[in-house]
Design a protein around this motif. Structure first.
Motif, PDB file in Angstrom:
ATOM      1  N   ALA A 160       3.102 -11.410 -10.207  1.00 26.12           N
ATOM      2  CA  ALA A 160       2.464 -10.319 -10.945  1.00 26.12           C
ATOM      3  C   ALA A 160       1.789  -9.311 -10.026  1.00 26.12           C
ATOM      4  O   ALA A 160       1.433  -8.210 -10.462  1.00 26.12           O
ATOM      5  CB  ALA A 160       1.442 -10.882 -11.929  1.00 26.12           C
ATOM      6  N   LEU A 161       1.600  -9.672  -8.761  1.00 25.45           N
ATOM      7  CA  LEU A 161       0.951  -8.757  -7.812  1.00 25.45           C
ATOM      8  C   LEU A 161       1.956  -7.926  -7.023  1.00 25.45           C
ATOM      9  O   LEU A 161       1.569  -7.171  -6.127  1.00 25.45           O
ATOM     10  CB  LEU A 161       0.068  -9.554  -6.841  1.00 25.45           C
ATOM     11  CG  LEU A 161      -1.380  -9.833  -7.282  1.00 25.45           C
ATOM     12  CD1 LEU A 161      -2.176  -8.546  -7.374  1.00 25.45           C
ATOM     13  CD2 LEU A 161      -1.442 -10.565  -8.600  1.00 25.45           C
ATOM     14  N   LEU A 162       3.235  -8.032  -7.344  1.00 26.92           N
ATOM     15  CA  LEU A 162       4.240  -7.248  -6.638  1.00 26.92           C
ATOM     16  C   LEU A 162       4.187  -5.786  -7.076  1.00 26.92           C
ATOM     17  O   LEU A 162       3.800  -5.485  -8.205  1.00 26.92           O
ATOM     18  CB  LEU A 162       5.633  -7.810  -6.917  1.00 26.92           C
ATOM     19  CG  LEU A 162       5.947  -9.194  -6.340  1.00 26.92           C
ATOM     20  CD1 LEU A 162       7.297  -9.670  -6.851  1.00 26.92           C
ATOM     21  CD2 LEU A 162       5.933  -9.159  -4.820  1.00 26.92           C
ATOM     22  N   PRO A 163       4.598  -4.862  -6.205  1.00 30.35           N
ATOM     23  CA  PRO A 163       4.721  -3.467  -6.619  1.00 30.35           C
ATOM     24  C   PRO A 163       5.742  -3.359  -7.755  1.00 30.35           C
ATOM     25  O   PRO A 163       6.580  -4.236  -7.931  1.00 30.35           O
ATOM     26  CB  PRO A 163       5.213  -2.774  -5.343  1.00 30.35           C
ATOM     27  CG  PRO A 163       4.891  -3.708  -4.218  1.00 30.35           C
ATOM     28  CD  PRO A 163       4.973  -5.078  -4.804  1.00 30.35           C
ATOM     29  N   PRO A 164       5.673  -2.304  -8.564  1.00 28.89           N
ATOM     30  CA  PRO A 164       4.894  -1.082  -8.331  1.00 28.89           C
ATOM     31  C   PRO A 164       3.545  -1.036  -9.040  1.00 28.89           C
ATOM     32  O   PRO A 164       2.807  -0.079  -8.859  1.00 28.89           O
ATOM     33  CB  PRO A 164       5.824  -0.003  -8.902  1.00 28.89           C
ATOM     34  CG  PRO A 164       6.505  -0.701 -10.042  1.00 28.89           C
ATOM     35  CD  PRO A 164       6.677  -2.130  -9.621  1.00 28.89           C
ATOM     36  N   THR A 165       3.193  -2.030  -9.855  1.00 30.81           N
ATOM     37  CA  THR A 165       1.947  -1.967 -10.620  1.00 30.81           C
ATOM     38  C   THR A 165       0.753  -2.226  -9.718  1.00 30.81           C
ATOM     39  O   THR A 165       0.682  -3.280  -9.075  1.00 30.81           O
ATOM     40  CB  THR A 165       1.954  -3.004 -11.754  1.00 30.81           C
ATOM     41  OG1 THR A 165       3.089  -2.777 -12.600  1.00 30.81           O
ATOM     42  CG2 THR A 165       0.680  -2.912 -12.579  1.00 30.81           C
ATOM     43  N   PRO A 166      -0.217  -1.313  -9.635  1.00 27.52           N
ATOM     44  CA  PRO A 166      -1.426  -1.560  -8.840  1.00 27.52           C
ATOM     45  C   PRO A 166      -2.227  -2.722  -9.424  1.00 27.52           C
ATOM     46  O   PRO A 166      -2.268  -2.933 -10.644  1.00 27.52           O
ATOM     47  CB  PRO A 166      -2.207  -0.242  -8.935  1.00 27.52           C
ATOM     48  CG  PRO A 166      -1.205   0.777  -9.378  1.00 27.52           C
ATOM     49  CD  PRO A 166      -0.214   0.051 -10.225  1.00 27.52           C
ATOM     50  N   ALA A 167      -2.880  -3.479  -8.550  1.00 28.25           N
ATOM     51  CA  ALA A 167      -3.672  -4.624  -8.986  1.00 28.25           C
ATOM     52  C   ALA A 167      -4.785  -4.202  -9.934  1.00 28.25           C
ATOM     53  O   ALA A 167      -5.129  -4.927 -10.877  1.00 28.25           O
ATOM     54  CB  ALA A 167      -4.252  -5.345  -7.770  1.00 28.25           C
ATOM     55  N   GLU A 168      -5.345  -3.010  -9.717  1.00 27.53           N
ATOM     56  CA  GLU A 168      -6.443  -2.548 -10.571  1.00 27.53           C
ATOM     57  C   GLU A 168      -5.974  -2.350 -12.013  1.00 27.53           C
ATOM     58  O   GLU A 168      -6.698  -2.653 -12.963  1.00 27.53           O
ATOM     59  CB  GLU A 168      -7.027  -1.242 -10.023  1.00 27.53           C
ATOM     60  CG  GLU A 168      -7.691  -1.373  -8.654  1.00 27.53           C
ATOM     61  CD  GLU A 168      -6.695  -1.504  -7.519  1.00 27.53           C
ATOM     62  OE1 GLU A 168      -5.487  -1.197  -7.743  1.00 27.53           O
ATOM     63  OE2 GLU A 168      -7.096  -1.924  -6.415  1.00 27.53           O
ATOM     64  N   GLU A 169      -4.760  -1.842 -12.191  1.00 27.09           N
ATOM     65  CA  GLU A 169      -4.232  -1.646 -13.538  1.00 27.09           C
ATOM     66  C   GLU A 169      -3.964  -2.983 -14.220  1.00 27.09           C
ATOM     67  O   GLU A 169      -4.199  -3.143 -15.430  1.00 27.09           O
ATOM     68  CB  GLU A 169      -2.964  -0.797 -13.490  1.00 27.09           C
ATOM     69  CG  GLU A 169      -3.197   0.645 -13.063  1.00 27.09           C
ATOM     70  CD  GLU A 169      -1.930   1.476 -13.142  1.00 27.09           C
ATOM     71  OE1 GLU A 169      -0.953   1.017 -13.796  1.00 27.09           O
ATOM     72  OE2 GLU A 169      -1.902   2.578 -12.563  1.00 27.09           O
TER      73      GLU A 169
END
Length: 625
Positions: free
Chosen positions: A288-297
């Protein structure tokens, strides 16, 4: 400089061997027919006087893809790559360990120049594959010249370098002109879809300047005139390898990536299941920490959902330690009670008892980019109500948008929070129990927990000591916990710490070693010192392979093979130029020694702290298989 047909493997320009065609994932076909190379019309022009070499083409692609550091085990076969990278500003770090960075969320590259380096990476490729780490490994391989000239003596044979099934793709450069497109495809394959390692073989005669290749192979004759077929002779082969406009302008920039995503219908179905659940639970994995989604989102989406969460792997630290949704203990019992479980990048393997932990009638929603991981052990011990082959992070974001204002029932969350708090109180009580000798590992780790700054980063490399640390230490931010992963690859600590500090120079990097695992990468202190990489190694020295003996002794009545000594590991680090601290077995010195280690690290010095641990029953009953 040794002859290419008779050279040794110890640093000459290369070792020739019998060529072969790569198998799995190789879409470029065979090396080509000798007849094609014998036709001058297909050869193009070669600047025979140019000092440029194929290593420059490799370096240009790496720079265009934002690669800041090249980790290497050097060898003469890949020297052009190393020199070219240094020339254009890519930092080259030579290390016997597998420097591995799962932190920067960008492309990672290692270059291997000898058979020992290549063979050492075979096991590590399996680790990279299991941890979904996008990594490109470039290595030397047999000369194309020998493959294309029948009868040529192979000289000293070189071991096959392709590491088997634990890679996303294997490929080999076929000519100088294919360097850029081949490497761009390799990097896109490593980072897109389900990330993982890609192996790229670099033939020696593709890397070195034309005049060096021609001299070493003793082949002076040029190709014939346009359209004229000539016999396959050494010169023809060399021109074929080095031609086709070797230095014409080519695009080295990254290719677009493809990331699988859930359909709106799948998101809608999950939202309906979740809205009806009374005891929902979310398990977030490293994927779930892979790009492209930023961790903050992703963090904001989890908070918006209001469902209690367990975080695993690189997802540890995604929610702040004080977050009321964050659970750290009692996962087994929580899974038995839950009526809906969302596996967001979490794999149903041994860590979830292969699916036997889910309660009867529970709805399980699994989301994973990789289909094999998505359905691991399905229809054996568990069956998903909904299986989504897609990106877990974007799925959670879509789910949060579909369920605005939703929250898990308050009674369910309070029950889980109370259980979590009870376990914390038990751990604090056990930390106060003095062992018959030396230090209580819980006491040592609680002291470290007090001192960790917000920018800290934890590398875990061990068995029993690391297992204990997982109960006590709380990562301060996402991607701030690195461990051996499901493959259990001991010895990753040195490489992880090296890569972590170079990726995040502002971070205070701690390596938590068991005394057994330390033996695999203690020599990395030489690398830390030479390259001025300040990290802190905390060794939980309990004189044994305790993770193994906890199961072996009660089951089989003997701890044979599991005993070590209370060795002076700090003396080895000091001999390599590092600073050291010896906690020994004095409780009053723990905080003082750890603070002193932090001070030395902030001065730019790598530090090893050797802490002698006594026996503890905290993890009694844990298993090693």
């Amino acid at each position: 400089m040794g002859h290419w047909g008779q050279g040794s493997t110890g640093g000459t320009l290369g070792t020739l061997g019998v060529g072969r065609t790569l198998g799995m994932g190789d879409t470029t076909g065979t090396l080509g027919t000798l007849g094609a190379l014998g036709t001058a019309g297909t050869l193009g022009q070669v600047d025979t006087a140019s000092p440029r070499h194929g290593g420059e083409l490799v370096a240009e692609v790496l720079r265009a893809h934002g690669v800041p550091v090249l980790f290497t085990l050097p060898g003469g076969h890949i020297s052009p790559v190393l020199v070219a990278c240094e020339k254009i500003g890519i930092r080259v770090v030579d290390t016997p360990a597998r420097g591995h960075r799962r932190l920067r969320r960008r492309r990672r590259v290692a270059a291997l120049g000898s058979d020992p380096g290549v063979w050492g990476w075979r096991c590590h490729c399996c680790h990279l594959c299991h941890c979904l780490s996008p990594f490109v490994i470039v290595c030397h391989c047999l000369s194309l010249f020998v493959t294309l000239w029948p009868g040529r003596s192979p000289g000293h044979p070189s071991a096959p370098s392709v590491p088997g099934p634990c890679v996303n793709r294997c490929c080999r450069l076929r000519a100088c002109a294919t360097s850029s497109p081949t490497l761009r495809r390799a990097i896109a394959t490593a980072t897109g879809g389900t990330p993982g390692p890609v192996f790229v073989e670099l033939p020696i005669d593709v890397l070195y300047p034309f005049h060096v290749v021609q001299k070493e192979l003793g082949a002076p004759n040029p190709p014939g005139a346009a359209g004229e077929a000539r016999p396959v002779v050494p010169g023809t082969i060399i021109y074929g390898i080095c031609s086709r406009a070797r230095w014409e302008l080519r695009d080295p920039t990254p290719l677009p990536l493809s990331v699988p995503k859930a359909t709106p219908e799948q998101v809608q179905l999950c939202s309906e299941l979740l809205s009806r659940a009374q005891r929902p639970l979310v398990l977030v994995g490293s994927q779930a920490l892979l790009p492209p989604t930023p961790a903050e989102e992703l963090r904001s989406a989890l908070l918006s959902l209001g469902v209690p969460c367990y975080l695993g792997g690189a997802a540890r630290g995604l929610l702040p330690p004080e977050c009321p949704l964050l659970l750290r203990h009692g996962r087994r019992e929580a899974l038995r009670q839950a009526d809906l479980v969302l596996l967001a990048g979490t794999v149903c393997d041994f860590r979830l008892s292969y699916g036997r932990l889910f309660g009867r009638g529970a709805a399980v929603v699994a989301v994973n980019r990789d289909r094999a991981q998505l359905l691991r052990n399905a229809d054996v011990f568990w069956k998903p109500r909904l299986a989504v082959q897609g990106d877990p992070a974007s799925f959670v974001l879509d789910l949060a948008r579909a369920l605005q204002g939703f929250a898990a029932p308050k009674e369910w969350l309070e029950r889980l929070r109370e259980s979590d708090s009870d376990r914390d109180r038990q751990i604090r009580a056990k930390a106060l129990v003095p062992p018959p000798c030396h230090l209580n590992p819980l006491l040592l780790l609680q002291a470290l927990e007090q001192l960790l700054p917000p920018q800290s980063l934890l590398v875990a490399d061990g068995g029993d000591f690391v297992g204990t640390a997982a109960y006590v230490l709380r990562p301060r931010r996402p991607l701030a916990w690195l461990d051996p992963g499901p493959f259990g690859t001991l010895g990753v600590g040195g490489g992880f710490a090296l890569g972590a500090k170079l990726c995040r120079p502002e971070a205070e990097v701690w390596v938590l070693y068991g005394d057994g695992s330390l033996g695999f990468s203690l020599m990395e202190f030489d690398t830390f010192v030479r390259h001025k990489v300040p990290v802190i190694a905390l060794v939980g020295n309990d004189a044994g392979w305790t993770q193994i003996s906890r199961e072996q002794l009660p089951l089989l009545g003997s701890a044979v093979g599991c005993r070590l000594s209370y060795s002076d590991y700090h003396a080895v680090a000091a001999a390599l130029g590092g600073d050291t601290g010896d906690v020994g077995d004095i409780e009053d010195r723990v905080l003082a020694v750890l603070r002193a280690a932090q001070a030395e690290c902030h001065q730019g010095h790598p530090v090893l702290v050797n802490a002698l641990l006594g026996p503890s029953d905290f993890r009694e009953g844990s298993v090693s298989v």
